[in-house]
Structures are given as structure tokens and as C-alpha cells.
Design an enzyme around this catalytic site. Structure first.
Site, PDB file in Angstrom:
ATOM      1  N   LYS A   1       0.977  -1.241   0.027  1.00 34.37           N
ATOM      2  CA  LYS A   1       0.000  -0.011  -0.158  1.00 34.37           C
ATOM      3  C   LYS A   1       0.829   1.103  -0.175  1.00 34.37           C
ATOM      4  CE  LYS A   1      -4.055  -2.321   0.251  1.00 34.37           C
ATOM      5  NZ  LYS A   1      -3.432  -3.366  -0.501  1.00 34.37           N
ATOM      6  N   ASP A   2       0.447   2.366  -0.614  1.00 37.82           N
ATOM      7  CA  ASP A   2       1.033   3.495  -0.596  1.00 37.82           C
ATOM      8  C   ASP A   2       1.555   4.199   0.462  1.00 37.82           C
ATOM      9  OD1 ASP A   2       0.262   4.867  -3.725  1.00 37.82           O
ATOM     10  OD2 ASP A   2      -1.137   3.338  -2.783  1.00 37.82           O
ATOM     11  N   LYS A   3       2.558   4.537   0.553  1.00 38.98           N
ATOM     12  CA  LYS A   3       3.361   5.534   1.790  1.00 38.98           C
ATOM     13  C   LYS A   3       2.677   6.904   2.026  1.00 38.98           C
ATOM     14  CE  LYS A   3       7.524   7.085   3.956  1.00 38.98           C
ATOM     15  NZ  LYS A   3       9.034   7.167   4.171  1.00 38.98           N
TER      16      LYS A   3
END
Length: 358
Positions: A75-77
Site C-alpha cells: 500500500k502507498d506510503k
């Protein structure tokens, strides 16, 4: 090669930046958890952390190896993300006292097996864009209607290519034995970036072909596309904005087996009805290749590398798209669901018809 977009409108001006306040992701699991078993399933909310960083923090706290923690996807930071992770339930008691400013355990349950990469159906997104005027809002409404109706290209997002956008350059050298990387995880990441780069170039070329077919007559296209006359006629007859080509490798959607596209009316209808979709090549070994006219295009974006290849949906169909204009704040909010492996930022770029990370 310039990036080609599927939507036929001028670029839309608005401001977008990936932040936890304006970019929220919630994972949709592939299956329901049984509520019993030796694996503890945690539903975790994180912000400003990658999934690898999340796993590392929990592993250090528990005194275990990272590999003992299972997860379905990265998942995106720069987002607020909610995802499921698994670990042995013997660690449950110690986790009762776990605290971290960027991590919250929202809920827990149990299951009889570990969560593994790919064990997710998709992701639900909330995105907020700013500096939107009423005219732009109407254009965004129309763009979202078109994506709802026809779907969109499944490009890899800019996140795939690293902070400087050039991971694919080193990835190519590693894949061809011209450079070395000792860390197996980093090595795979860099090679994947090279495969993704070639995929994006191929997909942009296919969109360019589709745009030409949509805008010109058969007699004008024969010399431009360098294809047999009957193939050009088949392209021109298709109603969908993305044109399928004889020899394409198709896949049942949203998952299923691969098969060769034979350009029959039945298969055209199945694509329009979202029962099947076209795939693109992630170059490498042990992978099914396109044939015929489709292969003539694909081979320009193929390469012999020391890694396994795969095929990826080139066209996807986002679901449950919702859009809301907030005129007082000059903001536009959107929600939508994407299949696993697809990028929300690509949908935003399709709406904007320009890159959003520059």
C-alpha cells in the site's frame, strides 16, 4: 514515447498531492475470514508508512522475523491506508500494549491460514483534488461517466518507478546481468520496474493505435498502421474506444485463464460486457506471447531478461465510481474501487489527461 490517454477531452486543471488527508485506501479481501484458526488477522490503519515499514515495526516490537507477518498487497506510503495482515495468534497478548503514532489496529479476527501476496480482491479509494472550478468539475463529472461506461487503461503508476522515476534503468541492467544487486527484494523491485516500463510503452502505443482508428477512415489508416486491410476494417468496426487486435492474449475478468483472441463477434461482445479483457506482456521467461498482428506490435516492447514474465490486464473496469463537487472549498471528492494491482493515481491522470506527479 508520450503517454497516451483513453479519454477524448482537453486536459483538466486541478491540484492533487498524495497525502493521508486526501488519499485513503481500504483493502477488499479476497475471501471472508473464518473467525477461527491459528492465525491472527489484524485490520490495520497506517499513514506515511510503506507496508514494508509497517511490517518491520511490528516484527521488531514482537521480536520476530518480517517474513512471519503475512500481507496481501503493498500500500502507498503517502496515504491513509487500511489493510489486513496476519501473524501467529501466540503474539496476540503482546500486541495488546502496542502503540505507534502512525499505526492503529482497528479490529482483529482469526483464520486458518496465513495471508499471502495476491490474497485480495481489490481496493476502495477516496481521493480529494483541489483548486477545482465549476467548469473543471463538470469536465471531471463527464470523465468519470466515461470511465464508468468504458473502463480505463491499466498503466503502472509513477510509484512503480521510484522517487526519481528511473528505477527501470538500473532494473534493465540487473535483468541482463550488466549490474548486480545483492538484496533479493530490491533486485526483484528493480527488474519489475523495467518490465513495467516496457508494458507502459506498449500500452501507450496501443492507445495511440486506438486513437488513430477512432479518428481516421479505413483508407487513411492502411498506410499509417501498416496492417492488413481486413484487420484495419475489424478495428474500425469496434465500438469500444480501446481496439482489440487479432492475436491478442485475453483473460477472463476479473480473473481467470488466458486464451488467444480470435476477433469473433462473440469475443468483442464479451469484452464490451466486461466478461473478458485484453492483457499486455511483462517480458521474461515462461510467459504466453501474443500472436499475429498483436505480436508484431508486442515484440517491439519485449526483451530477453533473466526473470520470469507474466501477463497483466491492459484494460480494467473500475466499479462504484462516485464524484462530488464542493464549490465553497473548490474541491472535488471521488470514490472508486479498482482490482488488485491497479493504481488510483492512474485514474486521476486519466481524468486530468496529464501527469500529476510533476
Amino acid at each position: 514515447m508520450d503517454r497516451f490517454y483513453s479519454l477524448d477531452h482537453a486536459s483538466i486543471d486541478f491540484h492533487f498531492k498524495q497525502t493521508p488527508r486526501d488519499f485513503v485506501v481500504e483493502e477488499i479481501p479476497l475471501y471472508e475470514f473464518s473467525g477461527e484458526g491459528e492465525h491472527l488477522i489484524l485490520f490495520v490503519r497506517k499513514k506515511n508508512l510503506t507496508t514494508a515499514e509497517l511490517v518491520g515495526i511490528l516484527a521488531r516490537y514482537l521480536g520476530i522475523q518480517n517474513k512471519e507477518i503475512g500481507y496481501a498487497g503493498l500500500k502507498d506510503k503517502h496515504a491513509m491506508t487500511k489493510q489486513y495482515i496476519s501473524l501467529h495468534k501466540k503474539h496476540e497478548e503482546k500486541l495488546e500494549n502496542f502503540t505507534h503514532e502512525n499505526i492503529k489496529i482497528v479490529s482483529k479476527t482469526y483464520h486458518n491460514n496465513k495471508i499471502r501476496i495476491g490474497h485480495l480482491k481489490g481496493n476502495r479509494f477516496f481521493i480529494k483534488i483541489k483548486k477545482v472550478n465549476p467548469t473543471s468539475a463538470q469536465k471531471i463529472d463527464e470523465a468519470l461517466k466515461n470511465i464508468t461506461k468504458f473502463g480505463m487503461p491499466n498503466f503502472f503508476g509513477y510509484q512503480r518507478f521510484g522517487n526519481d522515476g528511473d528505477n527501470h534503468i538500473l532494473g534493465e541492467k540487473i535483468a541482463k546481468g550488466e549490474a548486480r544487486e545483492r538484496n533479493p527484494r530490491v533486485k526483484k523491485l528493480l527488474i519489475n520496474a523495467y518490465q513495467s516500463h516496457l508494458f507502459n510503452l506498449w500500452l501507450s502505443r496501443r492507445l495511440e493505435i486506438s486513437r488513430l482508428v477512432n479518428n481516421f477512415e479505413v483508407s487513411e489508416l492502411e498506410s499509417v498502421l501498416n496492417m492488413p486491410n481486413d484487420e484495419v476494417a475489424k478495428l474500425k468496426a469496434q465500438k469500444h474506444p480501446f481496439k482489440l487486435i487479432s492475436g491478442d492474449v485475453m483473460e477472463h475478468y476479473p480473473n481467470g485463464r488466458l486464451f488467444d483472441f480470435e476477433a469473433t463477434e462473440h469475443d468483442f461482445n464479451r469484452f464490451n460486457e466486461r466478461d473478458i479483457s485484453v492483457t499486455g506482456l511483462l517480458c521474461g521467461k515462461k510467459v504466453k506471447l501474443a500472436s499475429g498482428v498483436a505480436r508484431d506490435i508486442e515484440k517491439d516492447f519485449d526483451d530477453e531478461i533473466n526473470a520470469d514474465g507474466a501477463r497483466r490486464y491492459a484494460w480494467i473496469f473500475p466499479e462504484n465510481i462516485e464524484g462530488r463537487f464542493k464549490p465553497i472549498e473548490a474541491q472535488y471528492e471521488m470514490n472508486f474501487t479498482l482490482p488488485k494491482g491497479s493504481y488510483a493515481t492512474v485514474l486521476v491522470e486519466e481524468v486530468a489527461k496529464r501527469k500529476i506527479n510533476e
